[in-house]
Design a protein around this motif. Structure first.
Motif, short mmCIF file in Angstrom:
data_model
loop_
_atom_site.label_atom_id
_atom_site.label_comp_id
_atom_site.label_asym_id
_atom_site.label_seq_id
_atom_site.Cartn_x
_atom_site.Cartn_y
_atom_site.Cartn_z
N ARG A 118 -2.02 -15.88 4.20
CA ARG A 118 -1.86 -15.93 2.75
C ARG A 118 -1.84 -14.54 2.11
NH1 ARG A 118 -5.85 -19.61 -0.24
NH2 ARG A 118 -4.17 -19.46 -1.81
N VAL A 119 -2.42 -13.57 2.78
CA VAL A 119 -2.43 -12.19 2.30
C VAL A 119 -1.78 -11.31 3.36
CG1 VAL A 119 -3.83 -10.22 1.57
CG2 VAL A 119 -4.49 -12.54 0.90
N VAL A 120 -0.83 -10.48 2.93
CA VAL A 120 -0.10 -9.60 3.86
C VAL A 120 -0.22 -8.16 3.36
CG1 VAL A 120 2.13 -9.06 4.90
CG2 VAL A 120 1.52 -11.45 4.38
N HIS A 121 -0.60 -7.28 4.28
CA HIS A 121 -0.69 -5.85 3.95
C HIS A 121 0.58 -5.15 4.41
CE1 HIS A 121 -2.07 -1.63 5.13
NE2 HIS A 121 -2.13 -1.66 3.80
N LEU A 122 1.29 -4.54 3.45
CA LEU A 122 2.49 -3.77 3.75
C LEU A 122 2.22 -2.31 3.45
CD1 LEU A 122 5.19 -6.09 2.08
CD2 LEU A 122 4.48 -6.05 4.49
N ARG A 123 2.46 -1.45 4.41
CA ARG A 123 2.13 -0.03 4.26
C ARG A 123 3.39 0.81 4.13
NH1 ARG A 123 -2.04 3.78 3.27
NH2 ARG A 123 -1.54 5.71 4.37
N ARG A 124 3.45 1.61 3.06
CA ARG A 124 4.50 2.63 2.91
C ARG A 124 3.91 3.96 3.33
NH1 ARG A 124 7.22 3.87 -2.31
NH2 ARG A 124 8.99 4.44 -1.02
N GLU A 125 4.52 4.59 4.30
CA GLU A 125 4.00 5.88 4.76
C GLU A 125 4.41 7.01 3.82
OE1 GLU A 125 1.78 6.14 6.91
OE2 GLU A 125 1.89 4.03 7.51
N LYS A 126 5.52 6.83 3.11
CA LYS A 126 5.95 7.82 2.13
C LYS A 126 5.70 7.24 0.74
CE LYS A 126 9.92 10.36 0.31
NZ LYS A 126 11.40 10.56 0.37
N GLY A 127 4.70 7.77 0.06
CA GLY A 127 4.34 7.23 -1.25
C GLY A 127 4.65 8.22 -2.37
N ASP A 170 0.86 -1.18 0.00
CA ASP A 170 0.00 0.00 0.00
C ASP A 170 0.90 1.24 0.00
OD1 ASP A 170 -1.74 2.05 0.59
OD2 ASP A 170 -2.18 1.34 2.62
N ASP A 171 0.92 1.94 -1.12
CA ASP A 171 1.84 3.07 -1.31
C ASP A 171 1.24 4.36 -0.77
OD1 ASP A 171 4.33 4.08 -2.26
OD2 ASP A 171 3.32 4.87 -4.05
N ALA A 172 1.02 4.39 0.55
CA ALA A 172 0.47 5.58 1.22
C ALA A 172 -0.85 6.00 0.58
CB ALA A 172 1.47 6.73 1.20
N SER A 173 -1.71 5.02 0.32
CA SER A 173 -3.00 5.31 -0.31
C SER A 173 -3.85 6.22 0.56
CB SER A 173 -3.76 4.01 -0.58
OG SER A 173 -3.06 3.18 -1.47
N THR A 174 -4.65 7.06 -0.10
CA THR A 174 -5.53 7.98 0.62
C THR A 174 -7.00 7.60 0.47
OG1 THR A 174 -5.54 9.45 -1.32
CG2 THR A 174 -3.91 9.90 0.40
#
Length: 498
Positions: free
Chosen positions: A114-123, A93-97
């Motif tokens: 099986r599904v992993v959510h990875l969050r980028r705070e700076k997108g 997740d590229d810092a989605s709004t």
């Protein structure tokens, strides 16, 4: 002995103009050669070395504001004909709004482990940076044996991944790509043209590249890498170009590993409905190709025992597309110049070039619609009019000299004058270049009140091919001006018919 310098000058100029026309013919001959290689794919392919192979696959999905499509994509991945304990999906997740984080977290709970959510705070840094964030996490342990890079909006058909992984059973294969098919449920004239383009550029051309042993590009939405290959190219995706998928393809082959196109692994994608959106997408691709061409300038036309990217045939194919607008302009210049010199060669070379183009066009379209009959049935009008109605008329002029500019007007009672014949001749000689200008006009008028009707009409008349060439010209200009190369995502709203 007196030298007639005027005649020498005319001869020299005629030679140069003939060379211009010859350059214009190269893309036609290159296309014909490439499509003649396609039938050999039935005997020259990788299937003999492929084997049932089901490695542990980590799927990395870059997602920025993909709430409308990411849920369906994950669901379809979870329903693939592939062992559930050998497939994990990492959504970056590229810092989605928008609601992307909530949708992905919901899928994380629905498919635990099986599904992993990875969050980028700076997108906002681009697809390559987003992918590298996920790839870095995946490489932290030894679980992953193969990595699948895909787009958030694409839909994999149930057997697609299994068809791709079988090629990785051969350790000489570093990466595999699939057939990205236009899959919009509500197709319009433009998505049908794109569907036909993808048949020509993927199902057909990439089969030929399989035969010749060098692949130009792994599809950005469907590229499967072995772990060894991923680590060999540095464990990350290049971030210095707009064509990170092409660079990855080249780097894989430069290190001696093979890249394979699997035509029977089908992935459905949502494509632009409007010329403006298509232009934005293809401009990014075209500028990336300009960067790739410069970056690998020491590879072109330098045969190697390690890879086949330096083969003359591959170089001719690449530059025939990359410099196609230049070839078109040179061709028109050569023909018009010969006409103004009142050289009889003008008619001869015009007919030779356009008759060859017509035969190539018919052969490639007939072959393409057989390779993907479903798209061929849906897009038969676009297949016929791919080069444009006017170009088809020019082909008729080449086959039947005098029919349209003299005999038809006479039958209709229209006076035929030398000036009129000359004007028609200049038009057909110049058309191949003017077509790009009219294609650009279709983009300009699209946003006007009459654009809804006028733009489709113009594309059918001018051709879809000239539209892509006009985009390429725009990429030349923007690269020459050193304009900022920004990753500009194409908006997707979940129109894929899954």
């Amino acid at each position: 002995m007196t030298i007639d310098w005027l005649q020498v000058g005319v001869t020299a100029l005629t030679t140069v103009l003939l060379a211009f026309v010859a350059v214009g013919a190269i893309p036609i001959l290159a296309t014909l050669y490439q499509f003649l290689a396609i039938p050999f794919h039935s005997v020259i392919n990788h299937y003999r070395k492929a084997t049932p192979y089901l490695p542990r696959v980590a799927v990395v999905v870059p997602a920025w504001n993909e709430g409308a499509v990411i849920g369906a994509s994950v669901d379809r991945l979870m329903s693939l004909e592939y062992p559930s304990d050998r497939l994990r999906v990492f959504v970056v997740d590229d810092a989605s709004t928008d609601d992307t984080p909530e949708v992905v977290r919901g899928k994380e709970q629905q498919y635990p482990g099986r599904v992993v959510h990875l969050r980028r705070e700076k997108g906002g840094e681009g697809k390559a940076h987003t992918l590298n964030f996920g790839i870095g996490r995946v490489l932290e342990d030894d679980w992953m044996q193969a990595l699948l890079i895909m787009d958030a909006d694409v839909i994999y058909l149930p057997d697609s991944l299994r068809r791709m992984t079988r090629h990785l059973g051969d350790p000489q294969v570093g990466a595999v790509t699939a057939y990205i098919a236009e899959g919009s449920a509500d197709k319009n004239y433009l998505t049908r043209f794109i569907g036909m383009e993808y048949v020509l550029a993927q199902v057909a051309s990439r089969r030929a590249q399989n035969v010749l042993g060098a692949l130009a590009c792994l599809a950005g939405g469907a590229q499967l890498h072995s772990r060894d290959n991923l680590e060999a190219i540095g464990g990350r995706i290049d971030t210095s170009s707009l064509a990170e998928d092409t660079i990855t393809t080249f780097e894989t082959q430069l290190r001696g590993r093979r890249v394979v196109f699997e035509p029977h692994a089908v992935v459905l994608a949502e494509e632009p409905e409007r010329i403006a959106s298509l232009w934005k997408q293809r401009l990014r691709w075209a500028r990336g190709n300009v960067q790739v061409t410069s970056r690998y300038r020491r590879v072109w036309f330098r045969p190697s025992r390690v890879h086949k990217l330096g083969k003359p045939s591959f170089g001719i194919f690449w530059f025939s597309i990359f410099l196609l607008p230049v070839a078109m302009i040179l061709s028109s210049t050569g023909l018009i110049g010969l006409f103004l010199l009142q050289s009889e060669l003008a008619t001869v070379v015009f007919r030779a070039m356009w008759i060859t183009a017509a035969c190539t066009y018919v052969y490639t379209i007939v072959l393409a619609v057989q390779l993907d009959g479903r798209t061929g049935r849906r897009s038969w009008r676009e297949a016929i009019l791919f080069p444009g109605l006017v170009s088809i008329i020019v082909m008729v002029t080449a086959f039947f000299p005098g029919l349209l500019e003299r005999r038809l007007p006479e039958l209709l009672g229209i006076p035929v004058t030398p000036t009129g014949e000359a004007a028609w001749t200049l038009f057909v000689y110049a058309w191949i270049s003017f077509s790009m200008l009219f294609a650009w006009l279709a983009k300009v008028v699209e946003s006007t009140a009459v654009g809804r009707f006028l733009s489709p009409f113009l594309i059918y008349v001018v051709g879809y091919g000239p539209l892509l060439c006009a985009v390429t010209v725009d990429s030349y200009i923007k690269e020459w001006r050193h304009e900022a190369a920004v990753w500009d995502k194409t908006e997707k709203i979940g129109r894929v018919a899954g």
